[in-house]
Structures are given as C-alpha cells and as structure tokens.
Design an enzyme around this catalytic site. Structure first.
Site, PDB file in Angstrom:
ATOM      1  N   GLU A   1      33.302  -2.938 102.459  1.00 45.31           N
ATOM      2  CA  GLU A   1      32.004  -2.460 101.999  1.00 45.31           C
ATOM      3  C   GLU A   1      30.864  -2.951 102.879  1.00 45.31           C
ATOM      4  OE1 GLU A   1      31.338  -0.184 100.008  1.00 45.31           O
ATOM      5  OE2 GLU A   1      33.294   0.112  99.100  1.00 45.31           O
TER       6      GLU A   1
ATOM      7  N   TYR B   1      24.199  -1.790  95.516  1.00 43.93           N
ATOM      8  CA  TYR B   1      25.316  -0.893  95.811  1.00 43.93           C
ATOM      9  C   TYR B   1      26.617  -1.679  96.007  1.00 43.93           C
ATOM     10  CZ  TYR B   1      28.859   1.404  98.327  1.00 43.93           C
ATOM     11  OH  TYR B   1      30.099   1.839  98.681  1.00 43.93           O
TER      12      TYR B   1
ATOM     13  N   ASP C   1      25.123   4.997  96.478  1.00 44.75           N
ATOM     14  CA  ASP C   1      24.772   4.957  97.898  1.00 44.75           C
ATOM     15  C   ASP C   1      24.110   6.294  98.276  1.00 44.75           C
ATOM     16  OD1 ASP C   1      26.841   6.729  97.842  1.00 44.75           O
ATOM     17  OD2 ASP C   1      27.734   6.015  99.699  1.00 44.75           O
TER      18      ASP C   1
END
Length: 358
Positions: free
Chosen positions: A43, A126, A144
């Site tokens: 991520e 996020y 996102d």
DNA sequence: AATTCGGGGAG
DNA sequence: CTCCCAGAATT
C-alpha cells in the site's frame, strides 16, 4: 430529478461489485498472501504509483527485507537503493519509522486497529483503511482516487474530489454500505476504477457491472467526471550537470536531507547554463582539475510535479587536486554505483553514458 | 486550505 | 504538451 435516491443506488453496489470482482480480480503479488506486512509495504508503494510500476519493486523489497524487524534494522542506504526510481522517497523513510514504532510500541506485531495503524508514520486515512480491511477484515472504508472517480460518476456528483470535505462525505457513504467482505469490497471499488471506470474520458462502460446504476452513464456524461481543480503551473529551472571521471570513477554528490529527492545521490550540478570557461572555474572550487577538453553531452529534461529541470551536461576527464580539501564530491566505481548508491530517475538519461565510461 | 513531495504511461 | 495514478506530511 433522479428516479432513485443516492442511498438506493449505493446499497445496490456491494453485491454487484463483489460478484464482478470474483470473476475479474487481477492476480497481484500482494494479493496472493495478504499478510499485514505485505499489505502494508504494497500500500505504501502503491501511493500515487501504478500497479505495473510497483510489481518488481514489491518482490525485490520483500526478498531483501522479509519481516518488520528486518525493515526496522535496515540501513537507510539500502532502503533508498530498494526504492530507487519509485519516487516519493520519504515514503520508505516513513515506512521504516513505522516499522520501528511497531517494534518499540507494539511488540513487533502490526496492530489490528484502524486508529493504531493511522498513528504510524506514512499511514493516512486511505492506507489505514486499506491495511485494516484487507489484512484484518476491519469494517472501514479505503477511499482513494479510483473510488472517488467511481462514486462521482455513479452518483453524478460534480463536486471537486480534491476537496477534503467531498472525500469525507464519500467515506461516510461507503461506510454505510460495507458488506461482510470489507477488504474485497474496498479492493473491488479500486479495481473497477483501475480497469474499467478509467479516467480521462476513457471509461469502458460496456464492461461495467454498475452500468445500469450509473447516473453519469445514464446521462451520457461520464467523461466530464470527476471534477478536479486545475494543477499549478510548473517552474522551469536551467541546470548544468557534470560527468566527471577520474581513475575509472565518477563524481557524485549527496542531495540535502530535506526537499526534492532528499538524501539521494546525483551528478554534481549548478544552477544556470554554464559555458566552458565558467564550468572550468566552478570545477576548481570543487578541487577538480581538468585533463582534457570539456565536452558537451546530450541535454536532458526531467519533469517533476512543480518544477522542470532542463539540464545541459559537460563531460570531462578529471584529476583531483591533492591540496584541495573538498568534501562535496564522492567518487564511485561502477560497482558502487550499481550496488550502494541510489540515483533518482532524473539522471537516467545520463545512465547510459556513465555505463559506457565506467 | 494549499503546497510539496517522483516518475511513468496514456491520450 | 496535459492528466492521472491503491496519498501523506508539512506549512
């Protein structure tokens, strides 16, 4: 105005999207074995970075640093080398700060809590939502740019998606419709945005599982969404860079620890477009004598978000002035360049020249 | 709320 | 060229 309310549309999304996702999810390295550490690393790499660019970095990074503890203990030079060319280099520094926090404050175990995740450096709304939902099945949204685009189109919202209030509102609305499989659902929204509900007026609506729900498609106005405020104009900077070669080594310089490309290595350079004479004078201040003529090399341009470098380049064989005590430059061999030193992509134009020289 | 962090691919 | 991308930190 509309036949259905926002809520009525939103509630139909999870079932349709999960069904589509089960058939269309891409096979990605970090999906095969979604352990918290792997999800975390992926991520961070995926922030503002496309899947295809991340793939090779992800594999290499996990091979070099398989655990949180390995990451916490790695020297910064190794981190930057593993991140070389990926951009946004503070991401990897924050990732390591996060790993050290996990070691010091969580007994080496990545916390299974949205709030605790968000307190770690480099993890915002996020990313905390993504790690929480994908690795721990915590029912939290992960909104996102993809999700903002999909929802803007489905609900035909003409709000500026860069506005924090707009993002918070959509996060709230997603939260209300989260199904059991939260991680898969969050990923399905992003997957749709990345593969079907494409930006820049190129959506593949005929392949979209939400086609019959989508107001923007109903109106035939998908391409004008989402609405975003215009980016600022870039400044243009002229720089003169130097390929200085001495005894089979090339001169590099470490960039400042703050700002653009912080802490990375670069070819020594100077603001402005220097002529041959000016360049020679500058080299003296660096303790470098020139053996031959200064030769012009290929010019290059590199574009960053807010600035654009126009680089003109001098190549010269150099000799070090033994009396000069200049610490600015280091001289590296080809091997050191390949193994130890992180050189940003801004200098990749000169990379071939360097490889030919060394 | 606005700016600053990279780099590459697509139109 | 312009725009966008599995955003976050800083000012």
């Amino acid at each position: 105005m509309w036949k259905e309310t926002d809520e009525e549309i939103l509630q139909q999304i999870p079932e349709k999207l999960l069904k589509w996702y089960d058939q269309n999810a891409r096979i990605l390295p970090w999906r095969e074995n979604p352990q918290p550490y792997r999800v975390w690393v992926s991520e961070i790499m995926l922030q503002q970075t496309r899947v295809e660019a991340v793939k090779p970095y992800f594999e290499r990074f996990l091979k070099a640093l398989p655990t949180v503890e390995d990451l916490a203990q790695a020297p910064e030079e190794q981190l930057l080398k593993l991140w070389e060319g990926l951009g946004y280099y503070n991401r990897v520094r924050n990732l390591q700060r996060g790993a050290r926090a996990v070691m010091a404050e969580h007994g080496g175990v990545i916390p299974a809590s949205f709030e605790a995740l968000k307190k770690l450096p480099g993890i915002g709304d996020y990313t905390a939502g993504a790690i929480g939902s994908i690795a721990f099945q915590i029912p939290v949204p992960a909104v996102d740019g993809n999700v903002l685009r999909v929802i803007s189109r489905v609900l035909y919202r003409r709000d500026n998606i860069l506005d924090a209030k707009v993002k918070r509102r959509i996060e709230g609305e997603i939260k209300e419709i989260l199904p059991e499989r939260t991680g898969d659902f969050n990923q399905s929204l992003m997957e749709l945005g990345a593969t079907v509900c494409l930006p820049n007026g190129a959506p593949k609506c005929n392949e979209c599982p939400l086609q019959e729900l989508c107001r923007a498609h109903l109106v035939g106005d998908e391409e004008s969404l989402p609405v975003k405020t215009k980016a600022k104009k870039r400044k243009i900077e002229q720089r003169t860079v130097f390929l200085l070669v001495c005894d089979g080594k090339i001169a590099l310089r470490k960039r400042p620890e703050k700002g653009l490309l912080a802490g990375l290595w670069e070819l020594p350079s100077q603001e402005g477009m220097l002529g041959c004479a000016e360049a020679g004078k500058l080299l003296q201040t660096w303790g470098v004598r020139t053996l031959g003529e200064l030769q012009k090399q290929t010019d290059a341009k590199h574009i960053f978000s807010h600035v654009e470098w126009h680089m003109t380049c001098w190549y010269v064989e150099a000799a070090l002035d033994p009396d000069a005590d200049v610490k600015e430059l280091i001289w590296v061999s080809r091997k050191e360049l390949d193994q130890d030193v992180a050189l940003p992509a801004a200098f990749k134009t000169y990379r071939k020249v360097i490889e030919k020289i060394l």
